[in-house]
Design an enzyme around this catalytic site. Structure first.
Site, PDB file in Angstrom:
ATOM      1  N   VAL A   1     -13.530  13.053   0.543  1.00  0.00           N
ATOM      2  CA  VAL A   1     -13.501  12.088   1.603  1.00  0.00           C
ATOM      3  C   VAL A   1     -12.550  13.089   2.658  1.00  0.00           C
ATOM      4  CG1 VAL A   1     -12.407   9.976   2.582  1.00  0.00           C
ATOM      5  CG2 VAL A   1     -13.004  10.201   0.071  1.00  0.00           C
TER       6      VAL A   1
ATOM      7  N   TYR B   1      -4.825  18.550 -11.412  1.00  0.00           N
ATOM      8  CA  TYR B   1      -5.483  17.334 -10.736  1.00  0.00           C
ATOM      9  C   TYR B   1      -6.310  16.382 -11.549  1.00  0.00           C
ATOM     10  CZ  TYR B   1      -7.216  14.456  -6.959  1.00  0.00           C
ATOM     11  OH  TYR B   1      -7.345  13.403  -6.124  1.00  0.00           O
TER      12      TYR B   1
ATOM     13  N   LYS C   1      -5.641  12.529 -12.727  1.00  0.00           N
ATOM     14  CA  LYS C   1      -6.914  11.466 -12.377  1.00  0.00           C
ATOM     15  C   LYS C   1      -7.287  10.756 -13.551  1.00  0.00           C
ATOM     16  CE  LYS C   1      -5.846  11.151  -7.983  1.00  0.00           C
ATOM     17  NZ  LYS C   1      -5.145  10.237  -7.516  1.00  0.00           N
TER      18      LYS C   1
ATOM     19  N   ILE D   1       0.743  -1.339  -0.021  1.00  0.00           N
ATOM     20  CA  ILE D   1       0.164   0.085   0.044  1.00  0.00           C
ATOM     21  C   ILE D   1       0.790   1.315  -0.135  1.00  0.00           C
ATOM     22  CG2 ILE D   1      -1.942   1.222   1.015  1.00  0.00           C
ATOM     23  CD1 ILE D   1      -2.432  -1.083   2.689  1.00  0.00           C
TER      24      ILE D   1
ATOM     25  N   ASN E   1      -1.977   4.282  -4.205  1.00  0.00           N
ATOM     26  CA  ASN E   1      -2.826   5.107  -3.297  1.00  0.00           C
ATOM     27  C   ASN E   1      -1.996   6.634  -3.237  1.00  0.00           C
ATOM     28  OD1 ASN E   1      -4.919   5.951  -1.472  1.00  0.00           O
ATOM     29  ND2 ASN E   1      -3.226   5.916  -0.130  1.00  0.00           N
TER      30      ASN E   1
HETATM   31  N1  LIG Z   1      -9.617  12.705   0.107  1.00  0.00           N
HETATM   32  C1  LIG Z   1     -10.272  13.006  -1.209  1.00  0.00           C
HETATM   33  O1  LIG Z   1     -11.317  13.497  -1.088  1.00  0.00           O
HETATM   34  C2  LIG Z   1     -10.056  12.159  -2.316  1.00  0.00           C
HETATM   35  C3  LIG Z   1     -10.956  12.112  -3.341  1.00  0.00           C
HETATM   36  C4  LIG Z   1     -10.641  11.290  -4.499  1.00  0.00           C
HETATM   37  C5  LIG Z   1      -9.390  10.782  -4.486  1.00  0.00           C
HETATM   38  N2  LIG Z   1      -8.610  10.818  -3.413  1.00  0.00           N
HETATM   39  C6  LIG Z   1      -7.261  10.131  -3.668  1.00  0.00           C
HETATM   40  O2  LIG Z   1      -6.918   9.346  -2.446  1.00  0.00           O
HETATM   41  C7  LIG Z   1      -5.577   9.024  -2.592  1.00  0.00           C
HETATM   42  C8  LIG Z   1      -5.147   9.330  -1.020  1.00  0.00           C
HETATM   43  O3  LIG Z   1      -5.394  10.430  -0.643  1.00  0.00           O
HETATM   44  P1  LIG Z   1      -6.049  10.763   1.007  1.00  0.00           P
HETATM   45  O4  LIG Z   1      -7.214  11.553   0.823  1.00  0.00           O
HETATM   46  O5  LIG Z   1      -6.032   9.731   1.733  1.00  0.00           O
HETATM   47  O6  LIG Z   1      -4.822  11.942   1.144  1.00  0.00           O
HETATM   48  P2  LIG Z   1      -3.770  11.966   2.533  1.00  0.00           P
HETATM   49  O7  LIG Z   1      -4.400  11.649   3.880  1.00  0.00           O
HETATM   50  O8  LIG Z   1      -2.987  13.291   2.448  1.00  0.00           O
HETATM   51  O9  LIG Z   1      -2.843  10.886   2.205  1.00  0.00           O
HETATM   52  C9  LIG Z   1      -1.776  10.789   1.269  1.00  0.00           C
HETATM   53  C10 LIG Z   1      -0.872   9.855   1.284  1.00  0.00           C
HETATM   54  O10 LIG Z   1       0.121   9.901   0.072  1.00  0.00           O
HETATM   55  C11 LIG Z   1       1.523   9.865   0.888  1.00  0.00           C
HETATM   56  N3  LIG Z   1       2.395  10.892   0.251  1.00  0.00           N
HETATM   57  C12 LIG Z   1       2.081  12.103  -0.581  1.00  0.00           C
HETATM   58  N4  LIG Z   1       3.226  12.622  -1.076  1.00  0.00           N
HETATM   59  C13 LIG Z   1       4.061  11.626  -1.136  1.00  0.00           C
HETATM   60  C14 LIG Z   1       5.127  11.332  -1.677  1.00  0.00           C
HETATM   61  N5  LIG Z   1       5.933  12.442  -2.191  1.00  0.00           N
HETATM   62  N6  LIG Z   1       5.915  10.391  -1.413  1.00  0.00           N
HETATM   63  C15 LIG Z   1       5.390   9.452  -0.752  1.00  0.00           C
HETATM   64  N7  LIG Z   1       4.414   9.433  -0.184  1.00  0.00           N
HETATM   65  C16 LIG Z   1       3.659  10.518  -0.289  1.00  0.00           C
HETATM   66  C17 LIG Z   1       1.250  10.604   2.132  1.00  0.00           C
HETATM   67  O11 LIG Z   1       2.387  10.226   3.133  1.00  0.00           O
HETATM   68  P3  LIG Z   1       3.575  11.141   3.632  1.00  0.00           P
HETATM   69  O12 LIG Z   1       3.130  12.378   3.558  1.00  0.00           O
HETATM   70  O13 LIG Z   1       3.949  10.386   5.001  1.00  0.00           O
HETATM   71  O14 LIG Z   1       4.461  10.848   2.627  1.00  0.00           O
HETATM   72  C18 LIG Z   1       0.011  10.011   2.765  1.00  0.00           C
HETATM   73  O15 LIG Z   1       0.227   8.675   3.150  1.00  0.00           O
HETATM   74  C19 LIG Z   1      -4.827   9.932  -3.215  1.00  0.00           C
HETATM   75  O16 LIG Z   1      -4.513   9.551  -4.943  1.00  0.00           O
HETATM   76  C20 LIG Z   1      -6.118  11.065  -3.599  1.00  0.00           C
HETATM   77  O17 LIG Z   1      -5.832  11.657  -4.852  1.00  0.00           O
HETATM   78  C21 LIG Z   1      -8.583  11.514  -2.274  1.00  0.00           C
END
Ligand SMILES: NC(=O)c1ccc[n+]([C@@H]2O[C@H](COP(=O)([O-])OP(=O)(O)OC[C@H]3O[C@@H](n4cnc5c(N)ncnc54)[C@H](OP(=O)(O)O)[C@@H]3O)[C@@H](O)[C@H]2O)c1
Length: 238
Positions: A183, A150, A154, A10, A85
């Protein structure tokens, strides 16, 4: 796939959807390899799960996919699923958007996801089984002003997922994407108040809602490939 004792990798596991997915797949009996940059968070999360290990790192590092595969094989002897992810969301108007941050987002959301998927697709194909879940978004199917890059990133994930699914059809390897609506996670933490207002919604989803969807994709029998799963808050109308 019967998830018991299978191995999932993951990315973006230190918070939000990745962290919730780690807990969900742990509850399903999977062994896990977690990655993100925040080593402390990964350490704590892994320690709270049944069989989990981690590799801290920058997801756009071209060496990371290979290191994750090696970690899965050396710790658990196999690799069965990739949850691609990790992602960030940079938005802004033509006048204000930070172009360098946009390009870094493309490296994370697109390039890193592609590298990860190919390394695992090769391994899964050699072994005749495996499943890749890519995190797309409702922004992979719809367009919004000020979110051009963005949405573009996607949409790229959508097309990539479907092409890979078609190429791997019949190989025992499945590919699908999950398309979350809003989310409540840290994804929006660096946004201005005005930007947050653009996507404000009364009852957003929680990360666990998406984690259940990811488990659902992985749990399908081998004759079923769910290629796309759109999951939105019941009250999200755009
Ligand atoms: N939240 C929403 O509304 C939503 C909606 C649609 C899709 N998504 C998608 O869901 C996925 C997860 O997002 P989330 O909402 O769970 O956001 P989040 O809580 O900000 O989590 C993002 C994760 O990605 C990691 N990450 C970010 N930049 C990184 C880098 N340069 N290298 C390694 N790891 C990195 C972060 O870990 P570290 O900072 O520890 O590296 C964190 O574990 C994303 O692809 C996002 O586009 C989210």
């Amino acid at each position: 796939m019967d998830l018991q004792n299978k191995v999932a990798i993951i990315t973006g596991a230190s918070s939000g959807i990745g962290e919730a997915t780690a807990r969900e797949l742990d509850a399903a009996g999977m062994n896990l390899v977690l990655t993100a940059r925040s080593e402390d968070k990964l350490n704590k999360l892994a320690a709270s799960l049944t069989h989990a290990t981690f590799v801290a790192g920058e997801v756009s590092d071209p060496e990371l996919p290979k290191r994750l595969l090696e970690e899965a094989l050396s710790s658990f002897g196999r690799a069965d699923a990739l949850v691609n992810n990790a992602g960030v969301m940079v938005v802004g108007t033509v006048e204000t958007v930070d172009i360098e941050a946009l390009c870094q987002m493309v490296r994370i959301n697109v390039e890193a996801a592609f590298r990860m998927a190919y390394v695992f697709a090769r391994h899964f194909k050699q072994h005749g089984n495996g499943f890749i879940v890519n995190l797309s978004s409702i922004s992979g199917t719809t367009n919004y002003p000020t979110m051009a890059a963005y949405c573009g990133s996607k949409h790229a994930i959508e097309s990539f997922t479907d092409c890979l699914r078609l190429e791997l059809a019949g190989s025992g390897v499945g590919v699908g994407c999950v398309e979350p609506g809003k989310v409540a996670t840290n994804l929006y933490q660096n946004w201005s108040e005005e930007e947050k207002q653009m996507v404000a919604i009364e009852q957003p989803l929680v990360a666990e809602d998406i984690a259940r969807g990811i488990r659902f994709l992985l749990q399908q029998p081998s004759n079923v490939n769910i290629g796309r799963l759109l999951i939105t808050p019941a009250n999200q109308s755009a």
